[in-house]
Design an enzyme around this catalytic site. Structure first.
Site, short mmCIF file in Angstrom:
data_model
loop_
_atom_site.label_atom_id
_atom_site.label_comp_id
_atom_site.label_asym_id
_atom_site.label_seq_id
_atom_site.Cartn_x
_atom_site.Cartn_y
_atom_site.Cartn_z
N TYR A 158 47.99 33.74 56.74
CA TYR A 158 47.72 34.95 55.95
C TYR A 158 48.80 35.99 56.18
O TYR A 158 49.22 36.23 57.32
CB TYR A 158 46.35 35.51 56.35
CG TYR A 158 46.06 36.87 55.77
CD1 TYR A 158 45.37 37.00 54.57
CD2 TYR A 158 46.47 38.05 56.42
CE1 TYR A 158 45.10 38.24 54.02
CE2 TYR A 158 46.20 39.29 55.87
CZ TYR A 158 45.52 39.39 54.67
OH TYR A 158 45.26 40.61 54.14
N GLU A 173 48.87 40.67 49.16
CA GLU A 173 48.35 39.64 50.04
C GLU A 173 48.87 38.28 49.59
O GLU A 173 48.87 38.00 48.40
CB GLU A 173 46.83 39.65 49.86
CG GLU A 173 46.03 39.30 51.06
CD GLU A 173 44.54 39.57 50.78
OE1 GLU A 173 44.00 40.48 51.38
OE2 GLU A 173 43.96 38.83 49.95
#
Lengths: 293, 376
Positions: free
Chosen positions: B101, B189
């Protein structure tokens, strides 16, 4: 009176030739604010409401001498440059009225102000007012504020006027009211302004006017608890019925990813012993109760 | 403004961050063509500006071009968390080794953007972050300095101690941050940031939000009405700030804080607000009329509560705007409760009374009256 505003301070208005700048320069002058110059690039040599206009902040300062503060009405696409110009010229207090400034721009000038030791009120603020001093740097209607002992710090405009007016009707007033601004990044936090009121002799109590989004209210609650704030603080938080994920007018008023909810703020404030009014109109009663003790 | 996945991926690709091969399709037939071109298997993904699409059935795998067509047909006729997809992204299905991530968000208290990485990325990143808080590396970026190399290393090493992988990750992180600055992103993101079985690092899914206030310098993201609600789109076009709720008391106020407080007062008095509406501190007659038009076009609204505290604006002007809106929209005076206070409020009240509209000075009285009218 906390030293943010004082009688006789010398003020310039950036963006004075625009509609808003012109109107509010007049209203600030009428309130007693000493406006010594205006700045609009390309409009130097004019006069607005009897105030001389210069092409740059540097020229204005060179011509009129010491400047203590600048009130900025420059449109959002040019506001970053205007703020940097004022900081670079060494002005110690900037009130940025402009709405819709990009967050990355605000983050940069707030950081630069920190390095310069300057204070930024806003952006997206009604400004700051000290009725006892006859000084107003901003767009709030002067007549709803009376001099007195209740410091007010707020994230909004008309809601603050509402509260100031309800205090005035109960014979209460304010030494200083500061709108920190409705944007996600602002120069002053609630905590910074609470700190200004902390040792001030005139300030007997503080009203904190918050809203959903971010964690400025939670930070303030933590601060009040940590240092054992020496004065009563009461709060009102707008947006109890606001749905998550939606921006409620102010760029900063949004519950996102479960952050910035009314309940979280209520819990934090109550946990710090700060009563939270159910309506803005309960605030005078809450204050009266606390100050009588 | 939330960007769509394919828009974010185009940005990433432009910055040199590898993304799976793929193309946007607007019809099921087009999806089949793209699938044949790319070679199967493919993933067919709803293009909507919200996350957790997979959980809503908005992402389907297809092992033949015909299946891709079927998947696109299903997705294009469904709603994903309230959004109707106008297109799908058809992408090569990648065999993934590990899911990491990389994200950035504004830390409002710090007044800075923070960048974060964790090796435990994927669908349930929130849960895994809660499970492994120590695995999340976090750096604050000084807006005047930018992202420093030591910060990039910290973020990369947190994901992998393999020097080759860390080097690739560092390149991705730097390029990602450049995009944040270049496009005024408030949130972005890459999740999962995947290491494919063949060792490539790939941005499998990505999200980003551009600061609406920066659109003047990013004309490529033409301001789009992204609300699915027709009245919210109408308000957006009229320049009025309006958010719809599910109650029956329409509300309008001048100033965002007061507008929120007005909704709260309705709830406090036992009613249900139908909307948030801020006509601006100045409350021009035109804004008032546009707002009134939007609010009253909501079929659930039984009564409109106007809460105007006039500071600099004259109460007379606000009253004129209200009276004109009522006349132009053909509203009955009983459908309106007005609280008018402040500068030249008396003169304004006179104008409204002549139009048969009841005016209150006390806001709580006005709120209670509006709630009463909505309940009969």
């Amino acid at each position: 009176m906390p030293p943010l505003l004082r009688k006789g301070m010398r003020v310039i208005v950036q963006g004075i030739t625009g509609r808003q700048g012109r109107t509010h320069a007049r209203l600030m002058l009428d309130y007693g604010t000493e406006i010594v110059a205006g700045v609009t690039p390309g409009k130097g040599g004019q006069e607005v409401e009897g105030v001389p206009v210069f092409d740059s902040v540097e020229e204005a300062v060179g011509e009129v001498g010491t400047v203590d503060a600048s009130v900025i009405f420059v449109p959002a696409p040019f506001a970053y440059d205007a703020v940097m110009e004022a900081l670079e010229a060494g002005i110690g207090l900037l009130v940025v009225i402009t709405e819709h400034i990009p967050v990355h721009d605000a983050a940069k000038f707030v950081e630069y102000a920190r390095l310069k030791g300057a204070t930024i009120v806003g952006p997206n603020t009604p400004g700051a007012i000290a009725p006892g001093e006859g000084v107003k740097l901003g767009i709030m209607p002067g007549d709803v504020f009376a001099p007195g002992g209740v410091g007010i710090v707020s994230r909004s405009g008309t809601l603050t006027y509402e509260i100031a007016l309800s205090l005035k009707r109960r014979g209460m007033g304010t030494p200083l009211t500061v709108g920190i601004g409705g944007d996600p990044v602002t120069g002053l936090s609630f905590t910074d302004v609470l700190e200004m009121f902390r040792e001030d002799e005139e300030t007997e109590a503080v009203v904190l006017v918050g809203e959903i989004g971010g964690r400025a209210e939670e930070d303030a609650a933590e601060y009040v608890m940590r240092i054992g704030y020496p004065k009563p603080v009461v709060a009102y938080v707008a947006g109890r019925t606001a749905p998550p994920g939606r921006r409620m007018g102010h760029a900063g008023a949004i519950i996102s990813g479960g952050m910035g909810t009314y309940d979280s703020k209520l819990r934090a404030l109550n946990g710090a012993g700060i009563p939270v009014a159910k309506t803005p109109f309960e605030i005078p009663d809450l204050l009266a109760g606390l100050l009588r003790r | 403004m939330r960007l769509l996945e394919h828009e974010v991926k185009a940005m990433l690709a432009e910055a040199g961050i590898p993304v799976p091969r793929g193309r946007v399709a607007r019809t099921p037939e087009e999806a089949r063509e793209v699938a044949s071109e790319l070679g199967v298997p493919v993933a067919v993904k709803a293009q909507v500006p919200v996350g957790k699409r997979g959980k809503a059935g908005g992402i389907k795998l297809a092992s033949t071009p015909e299946e891709a067509e079927e998947a696109a047909r299903a997705i294009l006729s469904m709603e994903v968390w309230g959004h109707r997809p106008e297109s799908v992204l058809v992408e090569e299905a990648v065999r993934v080794g590990a899911e990491h991530y990389l994200g950035t968000i504004l830390d409002r208290s710090a007044r800075r953007m923070v960048l974060m990485t964790t090796p435990y990325g994927g669908m349930d990143v929130e849960e895994s972050a809660a499970l492994h808080p120590e695995a999340m590396a976090r750096v604050e970026v000084n807006p005047l300095v930018g992202l420093a190399q030591f910060q990039v290393r910290k973020l990369a090493w947190n994901v992998s101690r393999d020097p080759e992988v860390a080097k690739q990750l560092a390149r991705v992180i730097s390029a990602f941050w450049d995009l944040v600055e270049r496009y005024d992103l408030l949130m972005a993101e890459i999740n999962p940031l995947a290491v494919a079985e063949d060792g490539r690092i790939l941005a499998l899914d990505a999200r980003a939000e551009v600061d609406d206030n920066s659109l003047f310098r990013h004309p490529q993201f033409s301001k789009r009405a992204h609300s699915a609600n027709p009245r919210e789109r109408m308000a957006e076009e009229a320049g009025v700030t309006y958010v719809e709720l599910d109650g029956d008391v329409g509300t309008m106020a001048n100033g965002a804080g007061l507008a929120m407080a007005t909704m709260d007062l309705v709830a406090e008095a036992g009613g249900r607000p139908a909307n948030f509406c801020d006509v601006g501190g100045g409350a021009s007659a035109k804004a008032v009329e546009s707002a009134m038009r939007v609010i009253t076009s909501n079929p659930n609204v039984k009564v409109v509560l106007v809460n105007a505290l006039c500071g600099i604006t004259s109460g007379e002007d606000v009253a004129r705007g209200i009276a004109e809106a009522v006349a132009n929209l053909g509203l009955g005076p009983e459908s309106l409760v007005v609280r008018l206070e402040g500068f030249r409020a008396e003169e304004g009240a006179e104008i409204l009374r002549e139009a048969g509209i009841e005016v209150y000075k006390d806001p709580m009285e006005a709120v209670r009256e509006a709630v009463r009218r909505a309940s009969v």
